[in-house]
Motif scaffolding. Structure first.
Motif, PDB file in Angstrom:
ATOM      1  N   UNK A   1       0.843  -1.214   0.000  1.00  0.00           N
ATOM      2  CA  UNK A   1       0.000   0.000   0.000  1.00  0.00           C
ATOM      3  C   UNK A   1       0.872   1.256   0.000  1.00  0.00           C
ATOM      4  N   UNK A   2       1.910   1.229   0.847  1.00  0.00           N
ATOM      5  CA  UNK A   2       2.774   2.411   0.987  1.00  0.00           C
ATOM      6  C   UNK A   2       3.504   2.726  -0.323  1.00  0.00           C
ATOM      7  N   UNK A   3       4.038   1.700  -0.968  1.00  0.00           N
ATOM      8  CA  UNK A   3       4.787   1.946  -2.219  1.00  0.00           C
ATOM      9  C   UNK A   3       3.858   2.393  -3.343  1.00  0.00           C
ATOM     10  N   UNK A   4       2.654   1.821  -3.387  1.00  0.00           N
ATOM     11  CA  UNK A   4       1.687   2.240  -4.416  1.00  0.00           C
ATOM     12  C   UNK A   4       1.306   3.711  -4.227  1.00  0.00           C
ATOM     13  N   UNK A   5       1.114   4.102  -2.959  1.00  0.00           N
ATOM     14  CA  UNK A   5       0.761   5.502  -2.669  1.00  0.00           C
ATOM     15  C   UNK A   5       1.888   6.442  -3.103  1.00  0.00           C
ATOM     16  N   UNK A   6       3.121   6.069  -2.782  1.00  0.00           N
ATOM     17  CA  UNK A   6       4.265   6.914  -3.150  1.00  0.00           C
ATOM     18  C   UNK A   6       4.381   7.019  -4.669  1.00  0.00           C
ATOM     19  N   UNK A   7       4.206   5.891  -5.358  1.00  0.00           N
ATOM     20  CA  UNK A   7       4.305   5.873  -6.821  1.00  0.00           C
ATOM     21  C   UNK A   7       3.257   6.814  -7.432  1.00  0.00           C
ATOM     22  N   UNK A   8       2.011   6.685  -6.961  1.00  0.00           N
ATOM     23  CA  UNK A   8       0.934   7.517  -7.513  1.00  0.00           C
ATOM     24  C   UNK A   8       1.190   8.993  -7.194  1.00  0.00           C
TER      25      UNK A   8
END
Lengths: 314, 58
Positions: free
Chosen positions: A278-285
């Protein structure tokens, strides 16, 4: 008697059913849109009058050059793309276009984009566009990507060059301001792509690409993301700190930077599978939004500066 | 020899399917449009930089 050796002639040649949409997909339109936008900002920041016809011509050439790089990248990476779920739907793995067709398409567009920019605008910009394509295709795609975990760090230079090309199109030279834009995109690239590499690490491992999470491990990658984000915040504030832009840009860049930092810390702290994902997806977006908002603020300030005398004089 | 050739079944060559014809037509139109854009671009920039037709003081 026949002079033709019928065994040597392919009586069932492959007839392409590729549609225009398949060729457009080869151009990586989403990457192209970001390239056009960053180039537009570089162009708007450049001093001096630039005729709108030349501006459109330059942006078109930069866009086509970026698209050509994408097509050549896909032609060279057809084998990798087929192994990764993110890229398996591209025209070459799907069998819509052959690697040879993509290569011919990419080379043709590269030639026309560079020559058109050189002839119609100026040769400094043309040469810089040629170097950008060369760097992305030969240095990054053919060399760095399959060779080192620092692939996207060094390769990020290719994605950072469009504003410099656009500035050169207007001025015929390169100055500190476009190099600041270059630096912002350059230091933005590692946190952006390593966030992607963290939640797609299985994909990259299957394709045999030495991305940092697969080589140094997820924890080392999380630390690198955090460190690069700190550098990015400082670099992004530089146009304000060096006096090229006023406090509005400075405040916006720091607010956006704070958002990136919070998300990068979140990635660093959360290491269990689901929370990390979840954290990496949020940062990517958010990183995409970050770059867009930062450059939009730069553009808005340039437009405001240009309009201010007219509004004030009215 | 002529008689021998006449005995051979006539080959139709390559016959495109409807899908192949459609995609080829699409690609041809796209190439034509791209070339048209290139011509317009060169014409417009020649006007701007060459005879300077479009460059006028504000």
């Amino acid at each position: 008697m026949s002079v033709l050796d019928h065994n040597a002639v392919d009586i069932n040649p492959r007839i392409s059913e590729a549609e225009v949409g398949d060729y457009i997909a080869l151009l990586k339109p989403r990457v192209m849109s970001l390239v056009i936008f960053t180039a537009l900002v570089g162009m708007a920041m450049a001093p001096g009058h630039f005729h709108w016809v030349l501006a459109i011509t330059s942006l078109l050439c930069i866009a086509v050059g970026a698209g050509a790089s994408g097509a050549l990248n896909m032609a060279l990476e057809g084998d990798i793309d087929a192994k990764m779920s993110r890229t398996a739907n591209r025209p070459i793995p799907r069998g819509r276009i052959t690697r040879g067709e993509a290569m011919a398409f990419g080379l043709t567009l590269s030639f026309f984009s560079v020559m058109t920019l050189g002839i119609l605008v100026n040769w400094i910009a043309g040469a810089l566009l040629a170097f950008t394509i060369f760097f992305y295709v030969v240095i990054y795609t053919m060399g760095l990507k399959r060779w080192t975990a620092q692939n996207i760090v060094i390769g990020g230079a290719a994605g950072a060059l469009p504003p410099v090309v656009a500035w050169a199109a207007v001025t015929g030279s390169v100055d500190v301001e476009p190099l600041l834009l270059f630096a912002i995109i350059f230091f933005w690239t590692p946190p952006h792509f390593w966030a992607l590499a963290l939640f797609r690490s299985d994909d990259y491992a299957r394709a045999g690409i030495p991305m940092l999470p697969n080589v140094a491990g997820p924890d080392a990658t999380r630390l690198q993301i955090l460190l690069y984000t700190i550098v990015l915040i400082a670099v992004a504030a530089a146009p304000w700190a060096l006096g090229y832009f006023d406090a509005v840009y400075g405040v916006v860049s720091l607010i956006l930077g704070a958002g990136m930092l919070v998300l990068a810390i979140n990635v660093y702290m959360r290491r269990t599978r689901a929370a990390s994902l979840r954290a990496t997806r949020k940062l990517f977006a958010f990183s995409i939004l970050y770059l867009f908002a930062l450059f939009a603020t730069l553009l808005a300030e340039v437009v405001f500066r240009a309009l201010a005398p007219m509004v004030g004089g009215a | 020899m002529i008689a021998a050739m006449a005995d051979k079944p006539e080959r139709d060559g390559i016959v495109l399917t409807e899908a192949q014809k459609k995609s080829r037509r699409q690609r041809s139109v796209a190439i034509a449009l791209a070339l048209g854009v290139l011509v317009v671009l060169f014409f417009a920039v020649t006007m701007v930089k060459g005879p300077a037709v479009l460059v006028r003081p504000m």
